[in-house]
Design an enzyme around this catalytic site. Structure first.
Site, short mmCIF file in Angstrom:
data_model
loop_
_atom_site.label_atom_id
_atom_site.label_comp_id
_atom_site.label_asym_id
_atom_site.label_seq_id
_atom_site.Cartn_x
_atom_site.Cartn_y
_atom_site.Cartn_z
N CYS A 11 0.79 -1.23 0.00
CA CYS A 11 0.00 0.00 0.00
C CYS A 11 0.82 1.28 0.00
O CYS A 11 0.27 2.37 0.12
CB CYS A 11 -0.97 0.01 1.18
SG CYS A 11 -0.16 0.06 2.76
N ASP A 15 5.05 3.19 0.49
CA ASP A 15 6.50 3.19 0.48
C ASP A 15 7.04 1.95 1.18
O ASP A 15 6.55 1.55 2.23
CB ASP A 15 7.02 4.43 1.19
CG ASP A 15 6.43 5.70 0.60
OD1 ASP A 15 6.23 5.73 -0.61
OD2 ASP A 15 6.15 6.63 1.37
N CYS A 71 9.26 7.48 -3.41
CA CYS A 71 9.40 8.68 -4.22
C CYS A 71 10.87 8.91 -4.59
O CYS A 71 11.76 8.23 -4.07
CB CYS A 71 8.88 9.87 -3.42
SG CYS A 71 9.94 10.26 -2.02
N CYS A 87 11.00 11.20 4.30
CA CYS A 87 11.49 10.10 3.45
C CYS A 87 12.84 9.59 3.94
O CYS A 87 13.20 8.44 3.67
CB CYS A 87 11.62 10.55 2.00
SG CYS A 87 10.17 11.40 1.36
FE1 FES Z 1 6.87 8.53 0.79
FE2 FES Z 1 9.02 9.92 -0.06
S1 FES Z 1 8.96 7.91 0.67
S2 FES Z 1 6.91 10.54 -0.03
#
Ligand code: FES
Length: 132
Positions: free
Chosen positions: A35, A37, A60, A104
């Site tokens: 779901c 990261d 990301c 992150c």
């Molecule tokens: Fe989720 Fe960067 S790891 S926004």
């Protein structure tokens, strides 16, 4: 609007040490692959030294740069020094992250710490079974 540093862009475009390790000495996972990261960290340990780190990641661009920079910080460190690495060390190595992307940075060091923890657990379990 904040922008990524040149180092973040360089790590994102050419991630260092991406991939996996066969017979890793420790594996750490953080996040949920179904779901959002997710990161899996593999470490190779010789004696007390981290000789290799690889990772698989779903996240990301900032998280990919974080993972890449984390490997460069961790490889060649002994386990104690690697455990002392912080999210701030990774952010500094990348010449900063935009404020809204600072969270992150948690993926990289947490994944590394979990892999080291897994290594210690394997070591303890191996010793408790009498394996030398
Ligand atoms: Fe989720 Fe960067 S790891 S926004």
């Amino acid at each position: 609007m904040a922008f990524y540093s040149e180092k973040v862009i360089a790590h994102f475009k050419e991630p260092r040490n991406a991939g996996s390790l066969n017979d890793a000495d420790g594996i750490g996972e953080i996040g949920d692959p179904t779901c959002g990261d997710f990161m899996r960290v593999f470490i190779r340990v010789e004696g007390n030294l981290i000789t290799d780190v690889k990772y698989q990641i779903k996240g990301c661009p900032a998280s990919i740069a974080v993972a890449s920079a984390m490997t460069e910080l961790a490889i060649g460190k002994d386990l104690d020094d690697a455990l002392m690495l912080t999210d701030e060390d990774v952010v500094e190595a990348l010449d900063g992250l935009p404020e809204e992307k600072l969270h992150c940075s948690v993926l990289g060091i947490t994944g590394l710490r979990k892999a080291i923890q897994d290594h210690f657990m394997r070591y303890i379990n191996r010793d408790s079974k009498g394996v030398k």
